[in-house]
Each structure stands twice: as C-alpha cells, then as structure tokens.
Design an enzyme around this catalytic site. Structure first.
Site, short mmCIF file in Angstrom:
data_model
loop_
_atom_site.label_atom_id
_atom_site.label_comp_id
_atom_site.label_asym_id
_atom_site.label_seq_id
_atom_site.Cartn_x
_atom_site.Cartn_y
_atom_site.Cartn_z
N ASP A 67 36.03 51.12 45.65
CA ASP A 67 34.77 50.40 45.64
C ASP A 67 34.77 49.43 44.47
O ASP A 67 35.06 49.82 43.34
CB ASP A 67 33.61 51.39 45.50
CG ASP A 67 32.25 50.77 45.75
OD1 ASP A 67 32.09 49.56 45.48
OD2 ASP A 67 31.35 51.49 46.20
N LEU A 68 34.45 48.17 44.74
CA LEU A 68 34.44 47.17 43.67
C LEU A 68 33.43 47.48 42.58
O LEU A 68 33.53 46.96 41.47
CB LEU A 68 34.18 45.77 44.26
CG LEU A 68 35.39 45.08 44.88
CD1 LEU A 68 34.97 43.79 45.55
CD2 LEU A 68 36.46 44.81 43.84
N LYS A 181 31.19 34.79 43.80
CA LYS A 181 32.51 34.28 44.18
C LYS A 181 33.03 33.27 43.15
O LYS A 181 34.23 33.26 42.82
CB LYS A 181 32.45 33.63 45.56
CG LYS A 181 32.13 34.58 46.71
CD LYS A 181 33.23 35.61 46.93
CE LYS A 181 34.44 35.04 47.63
NZ LYS A 181 35.46 36.07 47.95
N GLY A 207 37.69 27.88 54.13
CA GLY A 207 36.59 27.30 54.87
C GLY A 207 35.91 28.37 55.71
O GLY A 207 36.19 29.57 55.56
N VAL A 209 35.67 30.80 58.33
CA VAL A 209 36.75 31.45 59.06
C VAL A 209 36.25 31.91 60.42
O VAL A 209 35.24 32.61 60.52
CB VAL A 209 37.31 32.65 58.27
CG1 VAL A 209 38.52 33.25 59.00
CG2 VAL A 209 37.72 32.22 56.86
#
Length: 359
Positions: A67-68, A181, A207, A209
């Site tokens: 888990d981040l 991000k 881009g 996706v």
C-alpha cells in the site's frame, strides 16, 4: 523473446490496475519474471490474474500485498528485481485514515521510501514511473513568465502544470490528483541529479490511455474516450476539462503505453522525462471522428471554441527509436469496440442502419 529475459526479475506496482495488469501480461509474454503488488482485496487478486490468463501466459505471478500509504510494504516485492515499474497511485486518503495531510504528501513520502528500498536492494538498475501528462499543462503562467493568457506554442517535457492558473471546468478533486502526480514525479526525477545515484529513473507522462483492457470492466479513462458515443455527461465533462487544461486531448493506446514502458526498460541506458502519446487531437477532432463513424447516433459535442490543438515540440521517445502502432482513429475505434465487448456501450446501437450507410 530475448534469450536472457527469463533471468530478469521485474516488479510492477499496482498490478491489478488498468495499466498494471496489461503490463504484467506483456512482460510475461516476453518471458520476464514478474512480481506484482496489489492492495489486500480479493477483487484485486482476480484483476491481477486476469492479464496473464487473457494474454495466454502460463507463468504464475507472485502477488505481494502493498500500500502506498505504507510504502515499506513494497520491500519484499522489490527485493531481487532489476527493474521497478511504479504504476500504483495513492487514492482513498480520507477513507484510509492516513497519517498524511494530503494525497500529494503521501505520494512524495512513498516515492522516497521506495527509492530507498531500491537502493537497499543492490539489484535495481532502473525505476520507470507511469506519470500523467496532466502534470505538463502548456498554460501560460502570467506570474512566472510575465506573458499573456492562453497556451504556449508547444507542449513539452519542460512544462509543469501551473496550479495557480485557472481554466475552464477546473475541478478541485482533479487538482488533488494533479498535485500528487506532479510532486511525486518531480521527486523521482530529482533522484537522477543526486550525488551518486544507484540506478536510473525514467518518468513517462502518459496521455489519456484507452483502446483495450484485460480487466473485466471498462477502465475510467476508456470510458472518457468513448463518452461522446456513450453520452455519459460526467465522462465527457472530463474530456472537456482536459482540452482546457492541455490545449489538446493527448491519446495513447494501452498496448503502445506498455510497449513504451518496455522500451524504456530494455534500453541499455535511459533517464529523464518522456511524453507518451501517439496523437494530440482537439476534442472537436474526436467528436468529428465519432460523428463520421456513427452518423445515426447523436454524438455529444463540446460547445467551447477551440483554436489549433497544442502539439508537442518534439517526440523524445521517437528520437530514441520508439514507434506507436495506433493513431487517433485506431485508438478511438478500438476503445468503442472494447466498451461494447464489456457492456459499457450497446453494440446493437453502434451498427449503422442500411438506410444511413447506403446514402
């Protein structure tokens, strides 16, 4: 297949997601040994297994719960790997009861821990991150540049989204995503400029996706891509937001996106930031294509005036020899076919009646 690929061990974080599951499939097809991380849910396990099954791969992929929001949990998956693909993105901050004040803070902290784990592994040669081109808006920043409103002449890897600049349909929720991000990508890229980096870091701002999936449902970005046909207003609103933010609608087929990731892994040496988008149409180019393809349907259209779609200054991946297989029309058409296969679009309604097609 490279004869030595079976000796190469690769870690894919977010292996149950749209891009992660497709990437796992591609890696297995090439004979690589893959470690995939996922959250602790049965649904994630099923999704992570879907890629190999649909791709015809018989290899068993070791799955690691990670888990981040607790980045130390990635250590077992990274151990022994030569390449690490960072595909996972933190989400559900409030629900997770995280110790972090924001998703951006959590993302940066996770990057720092994972980079340290990669160093401690003594095996990692390269870290490759699936970034988002939403962090690279060419909007002019009057405060920083002293220029007027509008967009720069081109979009390039030197662009970073100016979060102080307002734009049409701006969303506070999407701002949080962009900030997370953007900050995490900048943190990753800063590693290359360190005193003695132990490995290379590559970021690929992707881009929108679309095109296909190995999942059993249509991913969110694919839903956005077909929204003019599905007439899903919220998804179409996101397309309009992207047009306002980026000055175009950068598109990439998921297969090309994963091939670009593999391209960056298999090169002898590569580091830095590289856009990954096959086409940069305007939202009107997209809706015009759908209207031509399905003349019997009432395709959603944007009412905002759009000048010329902002194009990339250079194709840095192309300069290194990478080539896209899918252009705008192929991406959009395959997205519609995929959405119809998965039930997000009514396949029967897509067929052009004889009375229309014969005109």
């Amino acid at each position: 297949m490279n004869s030595s690929s079976s000796e190469v061990q690769v870690c894919v974080t977010g292996g149950a997601g749209f891009i992660g599951s497709y990437l796992v499939k591609k890696l297995l097809e090439k004979g690589y040994t893959v470690h995939a991380t996922l959250r602790n849910t049965g649904e994630d396990r099923a999704a992570a297994a879907a890629g190999p099954r649909r791709g015809g791969a018989s290899a068993v992929v070791p799955l690691f719960e990670a888990d981040l929001f607790d980045a130390a949990t990635f250590a077992p998956a990274i151990a022994g790997c030569q390449f690490v693909f960072l595909v996972a993105t933190p989400y559900g901050l409030e629900a997770a009861g995280s110790k972090y004040k924001s998703t951006a803070e959590a993302a940066v902290a996770a990057v720092r821990v994972i980079l340290r784990q990669c160093e401690e592994s003594k095996t990692v040669k390269r870290v490759i991150h699936t970034a988002s081109i939403s962090t690279a808006s060419p909007l002019k920043d009057k405060e920083a540049e002293g220029s007027g409103d509008g967009y720069k002449d081109f979009i390039s890897e030197s662009c970073w989204t100016p979060l102080n600049v307002d734009y049409h349909l701006r969303s506070a929720h999407f701002d949080k995503y962009i900030l997370a991000k953007l900050r995490s990508e900048q943190e990753l890229l800063s590693y290359n400029g360190g005193e003695s980096p132990a490995f290379e870091v590559v970021t690929l701002p992707l881009g929108l996706v679309a095109g296909d999936t190995v999942l059993g449902h249509a991913p969110e970005t694919l839903e956005h891509a077909v929204s003019p046909v599905s007439r899903e207003e919220l998804s179409f609103k996101f397309l309009r937001l992207l047009q306002s933010l980026l000055g175009s609608e950068p598109l990439v087929h998921v297969d090309d996106a994963c091939e670009a990731l593999l391209f960056c892994m298999e090169r002898p040496s590569i580091a830095g930031r590289f856009f990954c988008a096959a086409a940069y149409p305007s939202i009107h180019d997209i809706t015009d294509h759908y209207a031509s393809k399905f003349p019997h349907l009432d395709v959603l259209r944007a009412t905002e005036a759009v000048a010329v779609a902002v194009q990339p200054e250079v194709d840095r991946l192309g300069e290194l020899g990478f080539r896209y297989k899918y252009g705008m029309e192929e991406i959009l058409d395959s997205s519609v076919a995929c959405a119809a296969r998965l039930g997000s679009l009514d396949a029967a309604k897509l067929n052009v009646p004889d009375t229309v097609s014969s005109k």
